[in-house]
Design an enzyme around this catalytic site. Structure first.
Site, PDB file in Angstrom:
ATOM      1  N   GLU A  59       0.853  -1.189   0.000  1.00 36.27           N
ATOM      2  CA  GLU A  59       0.000   0.000   0.000  1.00 36.27           C
ATOM      3  C   GLU A  59       0.886   1.236   0.000  1.00 36.27           C
ATOM      4  O   GLU A  59       1.789   1.366   0.814  1.00 36.27           O
ATOM      5  CB  GLU A  59      -0.921  -0.029   1.217  1.00 36.27           C
ATOM      6  CG  GLU A  59      -1.601   1.278   1.549  1.00 36.27           C
ATOM      7  CD  GLU A  59      -2.402   1.862   0.379  1.00 36.27           C
ATOM      8  OE1 GLU A  59      -3.154   1.121  -0.278  1.00 36.27           O
ATOM      9  OE2 GLU A  59      -2.237   3.080   0.125  1.00 36.27           O
TER      10      GLU A  59
ATOM     11  N   THR B 227      -9.606   5.732  -2.188  1.00 33.20           N
ATOM     12  CA  THR B 227     -11.033   5.851  -2.446  1.00 33.20           C
ATOM     13  C   THR B 227     -11.883   5.230  -1.352  1.00 33.20           C
ATOM     14  O   THR B 227     -12.953   5.722  -1.033  1.00 33.20           O
ATOM     15  CB  THR B 227     -11.355   5.147  -3.785  1.00 33.20           C
ATOM     16  OG1 THR B 227     -10.509   5.695  -4.788  1.00 33.20           O
ATOM     17  CG2 THR B 227     -12.801   5.322  -4.179  1.00 33.20           C
TER      18      THR B 227
ATOM     19  N   HIS C 284     -24.967  -2.050  -1.424  1.00 32.94           N
ATOM     20  CA  HIS C 284     -26.165  -1.893  -2.236  1.00 32.94           C
ATOM     21  C   HIS C 284     -27.026  -3.139  -2.267  1.00 32.94           C
ATOM     22  O   HIS C 284     -26.531  -4.253  -2.087  1.00 32.94           O
ATOM     23  CB  HIS C 284     -25.771  -1.504  -3.669  1.00 32.94           C
ATOM     24  CG  HIS C 284     -25.161  -0.137  -3.738  1.00 32.94           C
ATOM     25  ND1 HIS C 284     -25.896   0.999  -3.516  1.00 32.94           N
ATOM     26  CD2 HIS C 284     -23.891   0.260  -3.971  1.00 32.94           C
ATOM     27  CE1 HIS C 284     -25.100   2.048  -3.621  1.00 32.94           C
ATOM     28  NE2 HIS C 284     -23.879   1.636  -3.893  1.00 32.94           N
TER      29      HIS C 284
ATOM     30  N   VAL D 269       4.572   1.123  -5.525  1.00 32.58           N
ATOM     31  CA  VAL D 269       5.235   0.266  -6.500  1.00 32.58           C
ATOM     32  C   VAL D 269       5.846   1.166  -7.571  1.00 32.58           C
ATOM     33  O   VAL D 269       5.159   1.978  -8.178  1.00 32.58           O
ATOM     34  CB  VAL D 269       4.225  -0.728  -7.123  1.00 32.58           C
ATOM     35  CG1 VAL D 269       4.834  -1.432  -8.332  1.00 32.58           C
ATOM     36  CG2 VAL D 269       3.785  -1.728  -6.068  1.00 32.58           C
TER      37      VAL D 269
ATOM     38  N   LYS E 158     -25.627   7.240  -9.481  1.00 33.09           N
ATOM     39  CA  LYS E 158     -26.809   6.933  -8.680  1.00 33.09           C
ATOM     40  C   LYS E 158     -27.467   8.203  -8.142  1.00 33.09           C
ATOM     41  O   LYS E 158     -28.531   8.137  -7.562  1.00 33.09           O
ATOM     42  CB  LYS E 158     -26.428   6.020  -7.514  1.00 33.09           C
ATOM     43  CG  LYS E 158     -26.051   4.615  -7.952  1.00 33.09           C
ATOM     44  CD  LYS E 158     -25.926   3.682  -6.762  1.00 33.09           C
ATOM     45  CE  LYS E 158     -25.831   2.232  -7.189  1.00 33.09           C
ATOM     46  NZ  LYS E 158     -24.668   1.953  -8.052  1.00 33.09           N
TER      47      LYS E 158
ATOM     48  N   CYS F 237     -16.264  18.488  18.388  1.00 28.26           N
ATOM     49  CA  CYS F 237     -15.149  19.426  18.454  1.00 28.26           C
ATOM     50  C   CYS F 237     -14.101  19.138  17.384  1.00 28.26           C
ATOM     51  O   CYS F 237     -13.109  19.865  17.282  1.00 28.26           O
ATOM     52  CB  CYS F 237     -14.525  19.486  19.838  1.00 28.26           C
ATOM     53  SG  CYS F 237     -13.211  18.288  20.164  1.00 28.26           S
TER      54      CYS F 237
ATOM     55  N   CYS G  69      -8.829  16.429  21.513  1.00 31.41           N
ATOM     56  CA  CYS G  69      -8.075  15.178  21.546  1.00 31.41           C
ATOM     57  C   CYS G  69      -6.834  15.161  20.673  1.00 31.41           C
ATOM     58  O   CYS G  69      -5.994  14.273  20.825  1.00 31.41           O
ATOM     59  CB  CYS G  69      -8.967  14.015  21.169  1.00 31.41           C
ATOM     60  SG  CYS G  69      -9.524  14.067  19.458  1.00 31.41           S
TER      61      CYS G  69
END
Lengths: 425, 141, 484
Positions: free
Chosen positions: C35, C44, C53, C176, C253, C437, C442
């Site tokens: 990755e 994505t 769906h 890659v 859609k 917030c 945090c």
């Protein structure tokens, strides 16, 4: 020492206070002085003091102590006063819930999950900052966008810097104070951009944080885009029209690597909502009586969690009031009911407390919607009869107006609602 | 509220400067009238400090400096400090720069002096909080 | 001749890559997932609508249509196995005029052809009874009870954590750079050196065409179609209970009103082609379009309700369909062009890829029963006695890190142990920073914990890897250097 940890957590307390900043500590001390035996303050940080610990600048306490203190000094003073008077302060702890039976659920590093009985509670959790998402700036979502308060914590407590070239959106006090802070650390502050045609923060900060450092203040301007894939590389700003809509045709890019957002505070109301307290939709804090009691019996509130204050001195005054009533509540004396509702009217956005009594003295805090150079505060009945009127100097939204309400001022008034207005004179 | 005795309102050599008082967050709008190099009237203050501030700001603007210095062994890596008196506005940045050379060691008590007579201004720089010593990394966790 | 160190290398850690990794982890194989980002799912996958769906949307004439229903059925079991949230909320495709009716007919036909159960037409009265906040302009709707919502990033984490637990190697920050084959073994060039594998699966999302080009099989181009999404305040929970669709157009859609798994209402997405496959900007104009379209369905939505916004980019092929299968390059398979219903189809795509690998000569010997990871702790949602026990046994659960979402430091630490390396990695695993917030409280705490657990200074903590540094120290200012 700036904190204290109890080694023993009791099963029951007279008063439990959520929040160990100036509001919570002040309320706890007042509760003790009002006769409460066991008073516990719960704070989520490693040490009590609240947001004051990161407010290293001065300007605190001139009214209350007659001295100009820095935030940490004010915090330490109120903390020691509370500890010296026998208040328990538990840090690294979080108040999770207040049950209908007054059972308080705490989570603390010291004790784990604890269930305590509390005769009365005081909410003093302070405020949180309004965020970027709430004001919807399109563009990328890179690193380098911080609320001013978060940047303040990172700089003053953690000793790191948010970036090397900073733009600030909003002329709220925290942003102004950070402009100075960053300039003093050698960071380039490219400008402060304020949506409204007037500055939001206290005038002393405009002078000491912007003028002193030649940092430009662009009024009637807002940020319309944030750019940068991984890290901010520029923001797009644009002037706004009278309806505060951006005029995109006149937008321009400001290269920077950091954007601080300082567009105001709102009460920290997660717990208030969870407890289903009646909230004022303008302040976003709980509705309170003149005893600072919320819509739930025995649950009091004070400080920024009720409405956003400018001066910690007034927070302390409010806390003393709330804590005193909480302490008396715990020993069986419930506050006497109010008989008049205060209704914010012309040019007034809110009043706290929300109700008062014709039999007692009060300090009422309010904020105006629009600035006025010469004004008058007017209390009148809903059908327009003037009950009391008082001259005011210039008023601005950024500076809270205080009204000392004494029974003689309301003599002859027998209604249940008073409209509060601030009018030009 | 006091002000200086009535002036001759037709004197055209009088110059008025305005300042926002920074004595406290109320920020009174101050006006200082100067005539032939002397202050002849000050208006707009609501406390003694405001009048003094106006005169000071007009002749010799000064500021309190608050910043942080490096601290080792404490709960936090920065110790907030302040000058014990105001210093000339023109040297504020230099004072902060000078303080970057300072490193203190916990424990520190509120009021401890971290720098004497900084840059010859006559003001000391003192801690504005206690900074407890944290013995081991684990203590605060 | 090179000996392959791996049986399969999967390029791309989106939901498809993670689903393939999870599927392959059932077998005794040497598998690695590469990755390019610092966290999986950060392309994505984390930005999509999170909808599984119903199965009746895409036409059965298409590959995506054939995999949609299969995928839907597999998700329920996967969520059960991996312990992430899955809510079968159902959906309504809403007709606002009689012109929309043919589209409804089409949906009913797809459902029949694919044997999707329970899909039926509802009258206006039915619709408004079930969804009183819907526009009164509705004339009819098609109801799909099989539709569900999940958090897509939770799915990615759940899938990859299980895969890693069962022996799959995960390499993040691993783009890659090149591909070469000697006919038997692929050599993959990465910044950390070459990796060899018998089979390569291209699940590289918007970069799938570039990866295919590296492999010498560049016979398709990916177009990037951006979708902006807007989250609404939690207090609108219950505004709608089904996923609400307008009648679909050929390319999209449309703008939906989605009750997410977490209870926030989300509106969007847009569908705009962009030149830059990494363009994930939101726009004022996109926001206006989404609001207008969403208000057409649910008039009660106001722009003041928007609390967060983001965008993702779909990988689109000219065929508007998936491209899954072997290529002219032996051992190189594509799982490309995965646009909607990509999330839905992901487990089915993974099953299909495994079969294709088997056909291509990969020996699939089942491994030991896959080990189950414990579900991540969600302290805030536990009943008090469980909170007491957890806090009693482990001090880290005694400190609250994120106040808005009530996330404890123990959960932050757990997330780091499970692979989080960045602020966003923490945010998407624990929800810390997703509340009202938006991280104001945090962020500093999360950074502190990351710094402590990873043994790095604060300046090296990033928002999401790469150049997303957060803070500098004073030395950086003096020397002009940049962290990360």
């Amino acid at each position: 020492m700036i904190d204290g940890r109890p080694h023993v957590l009791h099963r029951a307390y007279d008063v439990v206070v959520a929040g160990g900043g100036p509001a919570g500590l002040g309320a706890a001390l007042a509760a003790r002085r009002a006769g409460a035996q066991r008073v516990l303050v719960v704070d989520r940080e490693k040490e009590a003091g609240g947001i004051l610990l990161q407010c290293i600048h001065s300007g605190f306490g001139l009214h209350r102590f007659g001295e100009e203190l820095t935030g940490p000094e004010y915090a330490q003073r109120v903390l020691h006063a509370a500890l010296d008077d026998g208040v328990d302060v538990l840090t690294d702890a979080y108040l999770l819930d207040i049950g209908p039976d007054r059972q308080v659920k705490l989570l603390s590093t010291e004790h784990g999950v604890s269930l305590l009985d509390a005769r009365a509670t005081v909410l003093a959790m302070g405020a949180r900052e309004r965020t970027r998402s709430a004001i919807r700036i399109p563009g990328d979502r890179p690193a380098g966008v911080f609320t001013a308060g978060l940047a303040q914590r990172l700089v003053n407590m953690h000793g790191v810097l948010p970036g090397r070239r900073v733009a600030i959106l909003g002329s709220g006090d925290i942003g102004l104070v950070m402009a100075r802070r960053l300039a003093l650390e050698g960071v380039e502050v490219v400008g402060v951009f304020e949506l409204l045609p007037h500055a939001n923060g206290l005038s002393r900060n405009i002078v000491q944080c912007l003028h002193d450092f030649d940092i430009p203040l662009h009024l009637s301007t807002t940020v319309v885009g944030i750019h940068g894939r991984d890290r901010v590389d520029r923001v797009t700003v644009a002037p706004v029209d009278e309806q505060l809509r951006p005029v995109l045709a006149r937008a321009w890019d400001v290269p920077c690597d950091t954007l601080l957002i300082s567009v105001g505070l709102i009460p920290e109301n997660e717990l208030s909502r969870a407890l289903r307290l009646r909230l004022d939709p303008v302040t976003m804090g709980p509705v309170v009586s003149s005893a600072m009691e919320t819509s739930r019996d025995g649950v009091f509130a004070c400080g920024n969690v009720v409405h956003i204050h400018d001066l910690v001195d007034f927070v302390s005054a409010e806390a003393t009031l709330a804590g005193g009533h909480a302490g008396r509540f715990a020993t069986g004396q419930h506050p006497t009911p109010d008989n008049v509702r205060l209704q914010p009217s012309t040019n007034v956005t809110y009043c706290v407390p929300h109700t008062v009594s014709t039999e007692r003295e009060h300090t009422v805090y309010l904020r105006v919607r629009e600035p006025l150079l010469r004004s008058a505060l007017r209390l009148s009945t809903p059908d327009g009869r003037v009950v009391h009127e008082r001259k005011l100097r210039y008023v601005v939204p950024a500076e809270m107006v205080t009204l000392r309400l004494r029974p003689p001022l309301l003599e002859g008034f027998h209604g249940d609602t008073l409209q509060v207005e601030v009018l030009p004179r | 509220m006091t002000s200086l005795p009535d002036h001759d309102s037709t004197d055209t050599n009088r110059a008025t400067s305005t300042y926002l008082c920074i004595g406290c967050p109320l920020g009174c709008r101050l006006e200082v009238d100067e005539l032939r190099g002397d202050i002849v009237e000050v208006r707009g203050f609501s406390c003694r400090l405001g009048k003094e501030f106006a005169e000071q700001e007009h002749t010799d603007p000064r500021r309190l400096v608050t910043t942080t210095v490096a601290v080792d062994g404490g709960r936090w890596p920065r110790l907030p400090v302040k000058t014990t008196a105001t210093v000339p506005k023109a040297v504020v940045r230099e004072v902060c720069r000078a303080l970057t050379a300072i490193r203190v060691y916990a424990p520190v008590r509120l009021g401890d002096v971290v720098a004497h007579n900084v840059l010859g201004t006559g003001a000391d720089v003192v801690a504005t909080r206690d900074m407890p010593l944290v013995e081991t990394k684990g203590e605060d966790h | 001749m090179t000996v392959a160190s791996l049986d399969v290398a999967i390029i791309g850690g989106g939901v498809v890559g993670c689903a393939i990794a999870h599927e392959l982890s059932r077998y005794r194989l040497r598998v690695a997932l590469l990755e390019r980002s610092t966290e999986v799912g950060f392309g994505t996958s984390k930005a999509n609508s999170g909808i599984i769906h119903g199965g009746h949307h895409a036409s059965p004439d298409t590959l995506k249509g054939r995999l949609e229903w299969d995928g839907n059925r597999r998700w329920g079991a996967l969520c059960e196995e991996l312990g992430f949230g899955f809510a079968r909320v159902g959906e309504l495709t809403v007709a606002l005029s009689d012109d929309d009716r043919p589209a409804l007919e089409r949906l009913l036909r797809h459902a029949e052809e694919k044997a999707v159960p329970g899909v039926e037409e509802w009258t206006r009265a039915d619709v408004l009874r079930a969804e009183p906040n819907l526009t009164t302009d509705v004339v009819a709707a098609v109801s799909g009870p099989t539709t569900a919502v999940i958090n897509p990033y939770e799915a990615c984490f759940g899938l990859i954590e299980s895969a890693v637990h069962n022996g799959v190697e995960l390499r993040t920050d691993c783009p890659v750079l090149g591909l070469a084959t000697d006919g038997e073994v692929w050599t993959i060039t990465t910044p950390d050196g070459p990796i060899t594998a018998r089979f390569v699966v291209n699940a590289a999302g918007v970069f799938a065409d570039r990866i295919a080009a590296m492999a010498g099989v560049s016979d398709f181009t990916i177009r990037a179609r951006k979708g902006e999404e807007y989250m609404l305040d939690k207090r609108l929970r219950g505004l709608v209970t089904h996923v609400i669709y307008p009648c679909p157009t050929p390319t999209s859609k449309g703008t939906l009103v989605i009750p997410t798994y977490d209870g926030t209402i989300m509106i969007g997405p847009t569908a705009d082609e962009v030149d830059d496959p990494e363009d994930v900007t939101t726009t004022a104009e996109g926001a206006d379009r989404v609001l207008t379209a969403a208000r057409r369905l649910v008039p009660g939505i106001s722009e003041r309700d928007i609390i967060a916004q983001f965008a993702g980019v779909r990988a689109v092929l000219d065929t508007e369909d998936f491209l899954i299968g072997p290529t002219a390059a032996p051992g190189f398979l594509n799982a490309a062009g995965i646009q909607s219903p990509g999330l839905t189809a992901a487990p089915a795509i993974a099953a299909m890829i495994v079969e294709l690998l088997r056909d291509a000569g990969l020996d699939l010997v089942p491994g030991a029963e896959p080990g189950r990871l414990d579900r991540p702790v969600r302290f805030g949602g536990l009943p008090t006695p469980q909170q007491e026990r957890l806090a009693a046994d482990d001090r880290a659960y005694r400190r609250v890190t994120c106040r808005c979402e009530l996330v404890t430091e123990g959960e932050i630490r757990d997330a780091i142990e499970r692979g989080a390396r960045t602020l966003d990695g923490l945010k998407f695993r624990t929800r810390a920073g997703m509340g009202r917030c938006q991280g104001g409280f945090c962020t500093a705490r999360c950074m502190e914990v990351l710094a402590r657990e990873l043994g790095i200074p604060l300046r090296e903590v990033t928002k999401r890897g790469g150049g997303s540094w957060l803070v500098l120290d004073r030395d950086d200012l003096a020397t002009g250097s940049e962290p990360g």
